[in-house]
Write a protein that holds these residues in place. Structure first.
Motif, PDB file in Angstrom:
ATOM      1  N   GLU A 120     -46.286  15.856 -16.349  1.00  0.00           N
ATOM      2  CA  GLU A 120     -46.987  16.233 -17.584  1.00  0.00           C
ATOM      3  C   GLU A 120     -47.898  17.452 -17.419  1.00  0.00           C
ATOM      4  O   GLU A 120     -48.103  18.212 -18.352  1.00  0.00           O
ATOM      5  CB  GLU A 120     -47.849  15.048 -18.060  1.00  0.00           C
ATOM      6  CG  GLU A 120     -47.074  13.975 -18.776  1.00  0.00           C
ATOM      7  CD  GLU A 120     -46.473  14.488 -20.073  1.00  0.00           C
ATOM      8  OE1 GLU A 120     -47.261  14.876 -20.955  1.00  0.00           O
ATOM      9  OE2 GLU A 120     -45.235  14.520 -20.173  1.00  0.00           O
ATOM     10  N   ASP A 121     -48.499  17.583 -16.217  1.00  0.00           N
ATOM     11  CA  ASP A 121     -49.509  18.637 -16.034  1.00  0.00           C
ATOM     12  C   ASP A 121     -48.922  19.983 -15.610  1.00  0.00           C
ATOM     13  O   ASP A 121     -49.679  20.913 -15.313  1.00  0.00           O
ATOM     14  CB  ASP A 121     -50.577  18.174 -15.022  1.00  0.00           C
ATOM     15  CG  ASP A 121     -49.986  17.804 -13.660  1.00  0.00           C
ATOM     16  OD1 ASP A 121     -48.752  17.792 -13.520  1.00  0.00           O
ATOM     17  OD2 ASP A 121     -50.773  17.520 -12.736  1.00  0.00           O
ATOM     18  N   VAL A 122     -47.588  20.123 -15.591  1.00  0.00           N
ATOM     19  CA  VAL A 122     -46.998  21.415 -15.201  1.00  0.00           C
ATOM     20  C   VAL A 122     -47.214  22.422 -16.325  1.00  0.00           C
ATOM     21  O   VAL A 122     -46.800  22.208 -17.461  1.00  0.00           O
ATOM     22  CB  VAL A 122     -45.489  21.280 -14.884  1.00  0.00           C
ATOM     23  CG1 VAL A 122     -44.883  22.661 -14.593  1.00  0.00           C
ATOM     24  CG2 VAL A 122     -45.271  20.338 -13.714  1.00  0.00           C
ATOM     25  N   LYS A 123     -47.889  23.529 -15.987  1.00  0.00           N
ATOM     26  CA  LYS A 123     -48.222  24.542 -16.999  1.00  0.00           C
ATOM     27  C   LYS A 123     -47.441  25.842 -16.804  1.00  0.00           C
ATOM     28  O   LYS A 123     -47.386  26.676 -17.701  1.00  0.00           O
ATOM     29  CB  LYS A 123     -49.727  24.856 -16.934  1.00  0.00           C
ATOM     30  CG  LYS A 123     -50.617  23.665 -17.275  1.00  0.00           C
ATOM     31  CD  LYS A 123     -50.564  23.351 -18.766  1.00  0.00           C
ATOM     32  CE  LYS A 123     -51.548  22.276 -19.158  1.00  0.00           C
ATOM     33  NZ  LYS A 123     -50.919  20.931 -19.097  1.00  0.00           N
ATOM     34  N   ALA A 124     -46.913  26.032 -15.604  1.00  0.00           N
ATOM     35  CA  ALA A 124     -46.137  27.260 -15.358  1.00  0.00           C
ATOM     36  C   ALA A 124     -45.097  27.003 -14.278  1.00  0.00           C
ATOM     37  O   ALA A 124     -45.296  26.163 -13.393  1.00  0.00           O
ATOM     38  CB  ALA A 124     -47.055  28.406 -14.930  1.00  0.00           C
ATOM     39  N   VAL A 125     -43.987  27.746 -14.380  1.00  0.00           N
ATOM     40  CA  VAL A 125     -42.924  27.696 -13.379  1.00  0.00           C
ATOM     41  C   VAL A 125     -42.737  29.118 -12.856  1.00  0.00           C
ATOM     42  O   VAL A 125     -42.707  30.077 -13.639  1.00  0.00           O
ATOM     43  CB  VAL A 125     -41.613  27.162 -13.999  1.00  0.00           C
ATOM     44  CG1 VAL A 125     -40.486  27.184 -12.981  1.00  0.00           C
ATOM     45  CG2 VAL A 125     -41.823  25.748 -14.537  1.00  0.00           C
ATOM     46  N   ILE A 126     -42.655  29.240 -11.536  1.00  0.00           N
ATOM     47  CA  ILE A 126     -42.484  30.566 -10.918  1.00  0.00           C
ATOM     48  C   ILE A 126     -41.175  30.593 -10.125  1.00  0.00           C
ATOM     49  O   ILE A 126     -41.161  30.303  -8.922  1.00  0.00           O
ATOM     50  CB  ILE A 126     -43.690  30.926 -10.011  1.00  0.00           C
ATOM     51  CG1 ILE A 126     -45.011  30.817 -10.797  1.00  0.00           C
ATOM     52  CG2 ILE A 126     -43.510  32.325  -9.410  1.00  0.00           C
ATOM     53  CD1 ILE A 126     -46.260  31.242 -10.031  1.00  0.00           C
ATOM     54  N   GLY A 148     -43.214  23.170 -22.850  1.00  0.00           N
ATOM     55  CA  GLY A 148     -44.427  23.957 -23.114  1.00  0.00           C
ATOM     56  C   GLY A 148     -45.004  24.700 -21.924  1.00  0.00           C
ATOM     57  O   GLY A 148     -46.179  25.064 -21.929  1.00  0.00           O
ATOM     58  N   ALA A 149     -44.189  24.951 -20.887  1.00  0.00           N
ATOM     59  CA  ALA A 149     -44.711  25.668 -19.714  1.00  0.00           C
ATOM     60  C   ALA A 149     -44.324  27.149 -19.754  1.00  0.00           C
ATOM     61  O   ALA A 149     -43.288  27.516 -20.300  1.00  0.00           O
ATOM     62  CB  ALA A 149     -44.176  25.021 -18.430  1.00  0.00           C
ATOM     63  N   TRP A 150     -45.175  27.977 -19.173  1.00  0.00           N
ATOM     64  CA  TRP A 150     -44.893  29.407 -19.037  1.00  0.00           C
ATOM     65  C   TRP A 150     -43.885  29.639 -17.913  1.00  0.00           C
ATOM     66  O   TRP A 150     -43.814  28.840 -16.972  1.00  0.00           O
ATOM     67  CB  TRP A 150     -46.165  30.163 -18.675  1.00  0.00           C
ATOM     68  CG  TRP A 150     -47.236  30.147 -19.709  1.00  0.00           C
ATOM     69  CD1 TRP A 150     -48.280  29.266 -19.771  1.00  0.00           C
ATOM     70  CD2 TRP A 150     -47.389  31.050 -20.806  1.00  0.00           C
ATOM     71  NE1 TRP A 150     -49.070  29.573 -20.850  1.00  0.00           N
ATOM     72  CE2 TRP A 150     -48.558  30.662 -21.502  1.00  0.00           C
ATOM     73  CE3 TRP A 150     -46.661  32.146 -21.269  1.00  0.00           C
ATOM     74  CZ2 TRP A 150     -49.010  31.332 -22.632  1.00  0.00           C
ATOM     75  CZ3 TRP A 150     -47.117  32.818 -22.392  1.00  0.00           C
ATOM     76  CH2 TRP A 150     -48.274  32.407 -23.070  1.00  0.00           C
TER      77      TRP A 150
END
Ligand SMILES: *Cc1c(COP(=O)(O)O)cnc(C)c1O
Length: 400
Positions: A120-126, A148-150
């Motif tokens: 749930e707390d994933v905000k971005a993927v690189i 909803g992640a960047w």
């Protein structure tokens, strides 16, 4: 060891030197016209709306997270098969760096593993363009954006490269499946400014934030900071002397001297890429008959000529040739051939274990790849004779 062949190195000629000397004689050593021109030319190359030049790719990754607002309480997922900076940037921003496993073919972030381990707390993927080959960005974007992640693509290996998605050719930095794309200009990469990096985006808002964060979070144009609600009645006041700090920024600027070198190298980039592809073809032909070595494999074989080929990484079955990797590296070195292990899975680093409790077994595919991988010399300054020396030294590893 003057004829030692490192795994990667820059190629500087007189035109590069002349460009740097011209910058040194100009009025600006930093933040001048060379930076603006470098950004414009780079944006045109990758077909992105904005390019922001920075002091390094590490700085670019850090600011990308700050600009997207990813910080404390957030988690950032990257590939374990990468350089430290792809993950460290999350810790800089106060977020938790975390990892999803790679695919066994291109050794890039695996969309299926990303989805399976989602939290749930994933905000971005690189995702990382390992060796210059892009990850499966449309599939990664589907997983990340629907939650909803960047998406911040670390294309430090991908300068000048591209991909084929949905039957169409895309420039790395120009496709729509990343919000921001980061490039490195360290001397081992495809094009150099000594130290330097670039972040590209189609978002006007992210570009503006990145420019501000690059230089202390400061706004200088009254027309821009008027909309932040400057109060004429306060001591701070308004007037031609005023500059406004709106964010806690850094000094992550690139110099005019570096940008002049970058612009000169940009002119030579097509030749650099062509030469890299020629050497890859030569290696592939020579090595494809060896049953103890796997040549680099492609997610999409049609992409062969789109890839920037930062690395030529083979997988070696060391038990089959009866030598350890350390022995192989030493034998190659004796013959003047450099090699490098890229990469140790980042979460195995002592600091990651101590700080986040990560242990071996977390990403089995990355760990298996780490056991076998070896990157051989690949840079545009290699002659055919140099490449043949590498081929001979590698081919003879299994004899005696
Ligand atoms: C080189 C590299 C970086 C860091 O680049 P710098 O410009 O040296 O800061 C980040 N990510 C990857 C994958 C790299 O290879």
């Amino acid at each position: 060891m003057s004829d030692f062949l490192p795994y990667g190195r820059q190629l500087i000629d007189e035109s590069d030197i002349d460009a740097v000397v011209r910058a040194l004689r100009s009025d600006f050593l930093t933040s001048g016209p060379e930076v603006d021109a470098f950004e414009q030319e780079f944006a045109a190359l990758v077909q992105a709306r904005h390019a922001i030049a920075l002091s390094s790719a590490t700085a670019a990754l850090h600011l990308s997270l700050l600009a997207t607002g990813v910080g404390a309480g957030g988690r950032v997922i990257t590939s374990p098969n990468t350089f430290l900076a792809s993950a460290n940037c999350a810790a800089f921003a106060g977020a938790i760096p975390d990892f999803a496993d790679i695919d066994p073919v291109a050794h890039n972030l695996d969309p299926a593993a990303l989805e399976a381990g989602w939290r749930e707390d994933v905000k971005a993927v690189i995702p990382v363009t390992y060796g210059g080959q892009a990850a499966d960005m449309p599939a990664i974007a589907e997983v990340a954006r629907s939650r909803g992640a960047w998406i911040i693509e670390d294309a430090s290996h991908g300068v000048g490269g591209g991909s084929i998605y949905e039957g169409k050719r895309w420039k790395t930095g120009g496709h729509p499946w990343a919000d921001l794309t980061v490039f490195s200009f360290h001397p081992v990469k495809t094009l150099t400014t000594g130290e330097g990096g670039m972040v590209v985006t189609d978002s006007d808002e992210l570009a503006e934030k990145l420019r501000r964060l690059r230089s202390h979070g400061v706004e200088r144009e009254p027309s821009r900071f008027e909309r932040f609600g400057m109060d004429e009645g306060t001591l701070f006041g308004s007037g031609p002397w005023v500059y406004e700090m709106q964010d806690l920024g850094y000094n992550y600027r690139i110099t005019d001297i570096q940008s002049a070198l970058g612009r000169s190298q940009l002119k030579r980039l097509p030749g650099f890429l062509r030469r890299r592809r020629e050497i890859v073809a030569r290696y592939n032909e020579a090595f494809s008959g060896l049953d103890w070595l796997k040549i680099p494999r492609l997610r999409n074989p049609e992409e062969r000529d789109e890839i920037s080929w930062h690395l030529y990484t083979v997988e070696i079955d060391f038990s089959k040739i009866g030598r350890s990797r350390a022995e192989v590296i030493a034998i190659l070195r004796e013959r003047g051939v450099g090699s490098q292990v890229l990469y140790i899975p980042v979460y195995l680093q002592p600091w990651y274990g101590r700080t986040y409790g990560y242990v071996a077994g977390k990403c089995p595919v990355a760990e298996q790849f780490y056991q076998k991988c070896l990157s051989l010399p690949l840079h545009p300054g290699l002659s055919n004779a140099d490449a043949d020396r590498v081929i001979a030294a590698v081919s003879e590893l299994s004899e005696g």
